[in-house]
Design a protein around this motif. Sequence first.
Motif, mmCIF file in Angstrom:
data_model
loop_
_atom_site.group_PDB
_atom_site.id
_atom_site.type_symbol
_atom_site.label_atom_id
_atom_site.label_comp_id
_atom_site.label_asym_id
_atom_site.label_seq_id
_atom_site.Cartn_x
_atom_site.Cartn_y
_atom_site.Cartn_z
ATOM 1 N N ILE A 15 0.866 -1.178 0.000
ATOM 2 C CA ILE A 15 0.000 0.000 0.000
ATOM 3 C C ILE A 15 0.903 1.228 0.000
ATOM 4 O O ILE A 15 1.792 1.352 0.839
ATOM 5 C CB ILE A 15 -0.935 0.006 1.227
ATOM 6 C CG1 ILE A 15 -1.863 -1.224 1.178
ATOM 7 C CG2 ILE A 15 -1.753 1.295 1.272
ATOM 8 C CD1 ILE A 15 -2.826 -1.334 2.345
ATOM 9 N N GLY A 16 0.656 2.106 -0.974
ATOM 10 C CA GLY A 16 1.503 3.292 -1.106
ATOM 11 C C GLY A 16 2.215 3.276 -2.444
ATOM 12 O O GLY A 16 2.936 2.333 -2.753
ATOM 13 N N CYS A 17 1.954 4.292 -3.260
ATOM 14 C CA CYS A 17 2.615 4.376 -4.567
ATOM 15 C C CYS A 17 2.787 5.855 -4.927
ATOM 16 O O CYS A 17 2.412 6.734 -4.149
ATOM 17 C CB CYS A 17 1.790 3.640 -5.626
ATOM 18 S SG CYS A 17 0.205 4.419 -5.985
ATOM 19 N N ASP A 18 3.328 6.084 -6.121
ATOM 20 C CA ASP A 18 3.554 7.468 -6.542
ATOM 21 C C ASP A 18 2.239 8.247 -6.656
ATOM 22 O O ASP A 18 2.191 9.447 -6.403
ATOM 23 C CB ASP A 18 4.255 7.502 -7.913
ATOM 24 C CG ASP A 18 5.691 7.007 -7.780
ATOM 25 O OD1 ASP A 18 6.169 6.921 -6.622
ATOM 26 O OD2 ASP A 18 6.309 6.694 -8.816
ATOM 27 N N GLN A 19 1.181 7.520 -7.062
ATOM 28 C CA GLN A 19 -0.118 8.180 -7.258
ATOM 29 C C GLN A 19 -0.649 8.783 -5.956
ATOM 30 O O GLN A 19 -1.308 9.813 -5.962
ATOM 31 C CB GLN A 19 -1.160 7.149 -7.748
ATOM 32 C CG GLN A 19 -0.873 6.526 -9.092
ATOM 33 C CD GLN A 19 -1.140 7.503 -10.221
ATOM 34 O OE1 GLN A 19 -2.143 8.188 -10.217
ATOM 35 N NE2 GLN A 19 -0.207 7.586 -11.160
ATOM 36 N N CYS A 20 -0.393 8.078 -4.844
ATOM 37 C CA CYS A 20 -0.983 8.513 -3.566
ATOM 38 C C CYS A 20 0.084 9.002 -2.587
ATOM 39 O O CYS A 20 -0.202 9.144 -1.394
ATOM 40 C CB CYS A 20 -1.794 7.365 -2.951
ATOM 41 S SG CYS A 20 -0.822 5.877 -2.620
ATOM 42 N N ASP A 21 1.294 9.216 -3.112
ATOM 43 C CA ASP A 21 2.421 9.653 -2.269
ATOM 44 C C ASP A 21 2.615 8.747 -1.052
ATOM 45 O O ASP A 21 3.000 9.215 0.033
ATOM 46 C CB ASP A 21 2.213 11.107 -1.780
ATOM 47 C CG ASP A 21 2.365 12.095 -2.924
ATOM 48 O OD1 ASP A 21 3.087 11.752 -3.888
ATOM 49 O OD2 ASP A 21 1.744 13.172 -2.865
ATOM 50 N N ASP A 34 -9.908 5.281 -1.837
ATOM 51 C CA ASP A 34 -8.784 4.344 -1.823
ATOM 52 C C ASP A 34 -8.029 4.435 -3.143
ATOM 53 O O ASP A 34 -8.635 4.474 -4.216
ATOM 54 C CB ASP A 34 -9.288 2.894 -1.656
ATOM 55 C CG ASP A 34 -9.779 2.632 -0.252
ATOM 56 O OD1 ASP A 34 -9.441 3.411 0.666
ATOM 57 O OD2 ASP A 34 -10.509 1.632 -0.065
ATOM 58 N N CYS A 35 -6.711 4.459 -3.043
ATOM 59 C CA CYS A 35 -5.876 4.440 -4.249
ATOM 60 C C CYS A 35 -5.914 3.020 -4.843
ATOM 61 O O CYS A 35 -6.195 2.044 -4.141
ATOM 62 C CB CYS A 35 -4.456 4.827 -3.858
ATOM 63 S SG CYS A 35 -3.316 4.828 -5.251
ATOM 64 N N GLN A 36 -5.611 2.905 -6.133
ATOM 65 C CA GLN A 36 -5.581 1.581 -6.785
ATOM 66 C C GLN A 36 -4.612 0.632 -6.075
ATOM 67 O O GLN A 36 -4.852 -0.567 -6.005
ATOM 68 C CB GLN A 36 -5.168 1.725 -8.258
ATOM 69 C CG GLN A 36 -6.233 2.366 -9.138
ATOM 70 C CD GLN A 36 -7.499 1.530 -9.210
ATOM 71 O OE1 GLN A 36 -7.458 0.363 -9.558
ATOM 72 N NE2 GLN A 36 -8.630 2.124 -8.856
ATOM 73 N N CYS A 37 -3.518 1.171 -5.531
ATOM 74 C CA CYS A 37 -2.550 0.311 -4.839
ATOM 75 C C CYS A 37 -3.201 -0.330 -3.611
ATOM 76 O O CYS A 37 -2.989 -1.505 -3.326
ATOM 77 C CB CYS A 37 -1.296 1.107 -4.453
ATOM 78 S SG CYS A 37 -1.586 2.400 -3.222
ATOM 79 N N LYS A 38 -4.042 0.431 -2.903
ATOM 80 C CA LYS A 38 -4.711 -0.092 -1.712
ATOM 81 C C LYS A 38 -5.803 -1.098 -2.108
ATOM 82 O O LYS A 38 -5.968 -2.137 -1.469
ATOM 83 C CB LYS A 38 -5.326 1.068 -0.925
ATOM 84 C CG LYS A 38 -5.865 0.669 0.434
ATOM 85 C CD LYS A 38 -6.277 1.911 1.192
ATOM 86 C CE LYS A 38 -6.932 1.601 2.495
ATOM 87 N NZ LYS A 38 -7.385 2.840 3.158
HETATM 88 ZN ZN LIG Z 1 -1.315 4.360 -4.206
#
Ligand SMILES: [Zn+2]
Length: 235
Positions: A15-21, A34-38
């Motif tokens: 959980i956590g990527c460039d999109q959601c810092d 929720d970001c796609q990573c989550k």
């Molecule tokens: Zn993310």
Amino acid sequence: MDTLKPALKEAPPKIGCDQCDGYGNILSAQGVQDCQCKIRALQYYRLKDARIPPMYIKKTLDSFQAKTPDQKKVVQLAKEFLEVYSVDSRGLIFMGGCGTGKTHLAVALLRDLIAKGHSGLFYNVITLLDELRSTFDEGSSLSQWPILEKIQDTDILVLDDLGAEKTSGWVNDRLYAIINHRYENKKPIIVTTNREITELRDQVGNRIYSRLMEMCRTVIFAGKDYRIQMMQGKF
Ligand SMILES: [Zn+2]
């Protein structure tokens, strides 16, 4: 439909990527989401916890070999179920002989519902009863309640191979409690069984049978020609 397909072969997604810092959430016009990573990570862990046996883990609706018009019809029905699925949907009973693809379809639906953000559990009925029974073994430190709680709480429950169990008062009481709890809480189940209608009724008794008939649409996979007969009714 959500095209995200959880897969277990890779390492658990973080959980956590460039999109959601790195936060796992993003701020959009609709508020915090929720970001796609989550979303991917949640799907991964839900699928991991769904107890799908390794031999079925890759079964999807796309990998179901629908050759005859009846097979295509049942895939269409499964897609329809996915489209209209909600917490108080009616479930499904897949009824028919071994090797007709009932478990494949049940797992495919479970996977797709997990991909859509729901929780789900797969249980072979005999395994479930064995696990519950083992909690009563002398010296066992386990309780049946965590198992029952998970079964009660999950959005979609697959009970595989109902009717293969050896009948007893205890077995039928347990099965009734599980099925009836889902009935009362409007939570769908997907059941597979090798038994025919009258055999199933004789095996599980009238109270379980009538609950199932009320809660589920029945799809009968009959004979080698794969004739599929669908009972009338809506999900
Ligand atoms: Zn993310």
